[in-house]
Design an enzyme around this catalytic site. Structure first.
Site, PDB file in Angstrom:
ATOM      1  N   CYS A  43       0.846  -1.200   0.000  1.00  0.00           N
ATOM      2  CA  CYS A  43       0.000   0.000   0.000  1.00  0.00           C
ATOM      3  C   CYS A  43       0.879   1.248   0.000  1.00  0.00           C
ATOM      4  O   CYS A  43       1.991   1.241   0.522  1.00  0.00           O
ATOM      5  CB  CYS A  43      -0.913  -0.011   1.230  1.00  0.00           C
ATOM      6  SG  CYS A  43      -2.078   1.376   1.261  1.00  0.00           S
ATOM      7  N   ASP A  45       0.367   3.761   1.732  1.00  0.00           N
ATOM      8  CA  ASP A  45       0.315   4.339   3.087  1.00  0.00           C
ATOM      9  C   ASP A  45       1.728   4.651   3.604  1.00  0.00           C
ATOM     10  O   ASP A  45       2.618   3.797   3.566  1.00  0.00           O
ATOM     11  CB  ASP A  45      -0.381   3.332   4.024  1.00  0.00           C
ATOM     12  CG  ASP A  45      -0.738   3.960   5.364  1.00  0.00           C
ATOM     13  OD1 ASP A  45       0.185   4.443   6.059  1.00  0.00           O
ATOM     14  OD2 ASP A  45      -1.921   3.962   5.710  1.00  0.00           O
ATOM     15  N   ARG A  47       2.891   4.836   6.416  1.00  0.00           N
ATOM     16  CA  ARG A  47       3.334   4.083   7.596  1.00  0.00           C
ATOM     17  C   ARG A  47       3.789   2.666   7.247  1.00  0.00           C
ATOM     18  O   ARG A  47       4.439   2.006   8.052  1.00  0.00           O
ATOM     19  CB  ARG A  47       2.203   4.012   8.618  1.00  0.00           C
ATOM     20  CG  ARG A  47       1.725   5.375   9.093  1.00  0.00           C
ATOM     21  CD  ARG A  47       0.380   5.267   9.780  1.00  0.00           C
ATOM     22  NE  ARG A  47      -0.655   4.793   8.854  1.00  0.00           N
ATOM     23  CZ  ARG A  47      -1.915   4.539   9.200  1.00  0.00           C
ATOM     24  NH1 ARG A  47      -2.301   4.712  10.444  1.00  0.00           N
ATOM     25  NH2 ARG A  47      -2.784   4.113   8.303  1.00  0.00           N
ATOM     26  N   HIS A  99      -2.078  -4.005   4.996  1.00  0.00           N
ATOM     27  CA  HIS A  99      -1.819  -3.590   6.385  1.00  0.00           C
ATOM     28  C   HIS A  99      -3.141  -3.275   7.065  1.00  0.00           C
ATOM     29  O   HIS A  99      -4.080  -2.786   6.429  1.00  0.00           O
ATOM     30  CB  HIS A  99      -0.875  -2.380   6.424  1.00  0.00           C
ATOM     31  CG  HIS A  99      -1.461  -1.126   5.850  1.00  0.00           C
ATOM     32  ND1 HIS A  99      -1.960  -0.109   6.632  1.00  0.00           N
ATOM     33  CD2 HIS A  99      -1.682  -0.738   4.566  1.00  0.00           C
ATOM     34  CE1 HIS A  99      -2.431   0.853   5.848  1.00  0.00           C
ATOM     35  NE2 HIS A  99      -2.274   0.500   4.586  1.00  0.00           N
ATOM     36  N   CYS A 102      -5.945   0.162   7.034  1.00  0.00           N
ATOM     37  CA  CYS A 102      -5.741   0.658   5.666  1.00  0.00           C
ATOM     38  C   CYS A 102      -6.909   1.570   5.285  1.00  0.00           C
ATOM     39  O   CYS A 102      -8.062   1.143   5.271  1.00  0.00           O
ATOM     40  CB  CYS A 102      -5.639  -0.515   4.691  1.00  0.00           C
ATOM     41  SG  CYS A 102      -5.355   0.012   2.981  1.00  0.00           S
TER      42      CYS A 102
HETATM   43 CO    CO Z   1      -3.423   1.171   3.023  1.00  0.00          CO
END
Ligand code: CO
Length: 222
Positions: A43, A45, A47, A99, A102
């Protein structure tokens, strides 16, 4: 968390210094070629970093990231990455890593019009529809959200395995192996969903067989 833009260049200067400190020819060697064993599809993302969570160094992992780690057959970017990683880099493992927490998966669970994100998130709504019975039997909304993250990873692994290049290379070389992981932001740990790659491949080949060398598969599973 926020830092000034200039800090990035300062960090980069320190990073270059430390790499050269460890190995004076580090960048000379890095520039020569890449031979990564892993393709990581994760992803976007901020993090869920790819290399950092795996402790991987430059040159070790070929990476593709998008919202909610989707592999869609109409997405030229993802399919080109997979094709290149399998045919040219000859990666041994393909990892789809979702994750928990998400935002893309959360948005797909929420009934609202998100404009250009609609067709993208529809892929996740499709995962929900395929697994609707299992998901709706989970009363706790947080647990249902976690499970959708896991099922989304599973379905994206299946989408990778549907690709002809993956089927053909596996029959010839017995790799790449496709793995499904979830990164747990709450603990920092990677959870291996332990997808039975051979079984998934065999099951989906009933419908999505794109390799002419199926006899090898049937021989292998005897
Ligand atoms: Co995500």
């Amino acid at each position: 968390m926020s830092q000034s833009y200039e800090v990035i260049f300062e960090n980069n200067r320190k990073w270059v210094e430390s790499k050269i400190g460890e190995n004076p020819s580090f960048f000379e060697d890095l520039a020569k070629t890449q031979t990564p064993d892993y393709l990581y599809i994760g992803c976007s993302d901020s993090r869920a970093t790819a290399e950092e969570l795996m402790g991987a160094k430059p040159g070790e992992v070929f990476v593709h990231r998008n919202i909610a780690n989707l592999v869609n057959s109409l997405d030229m970017s993802a399919t080109a990455v997979i094709e290149y990683a399998v045919q040219h880099l000859k990666v041994k493992h393909i990892i789809v890593c979702g994750h928990y927490n998400c935002g893309g998966v959360k948005a797909a669970m929420t009934p609202q019009d998100l404009g250009i994100l609609n067709p993208w998130l529809r892929n996740i709504r499709d995962v929900y529809r395929i697994h609707q019975n299992e998901l709706e039997a989970i009363e706790d909304e947080g647990k249902r959200y976690d499970r959708l993250v896991e099922l989304n990873v599973l379905e994206q692994c299946i989408n990778v395995i549907k690709m002809a290049c993956v089927q053909e290379r596996y029959i010839l070389e017995e790799y790449p192996i496709v793995h499904g992981w979830v990164f747990d932001l709450r603990t920092g740990k990677i959870i291996d969903l332990e997808i039975d790659f051979e079984k998934v491949l065999k099951d989906i080949q009933k419908i999505y067989n794109l390799s002419e060398d199926t006899w090898v598969m049937s021989r292998k599973t005897e």
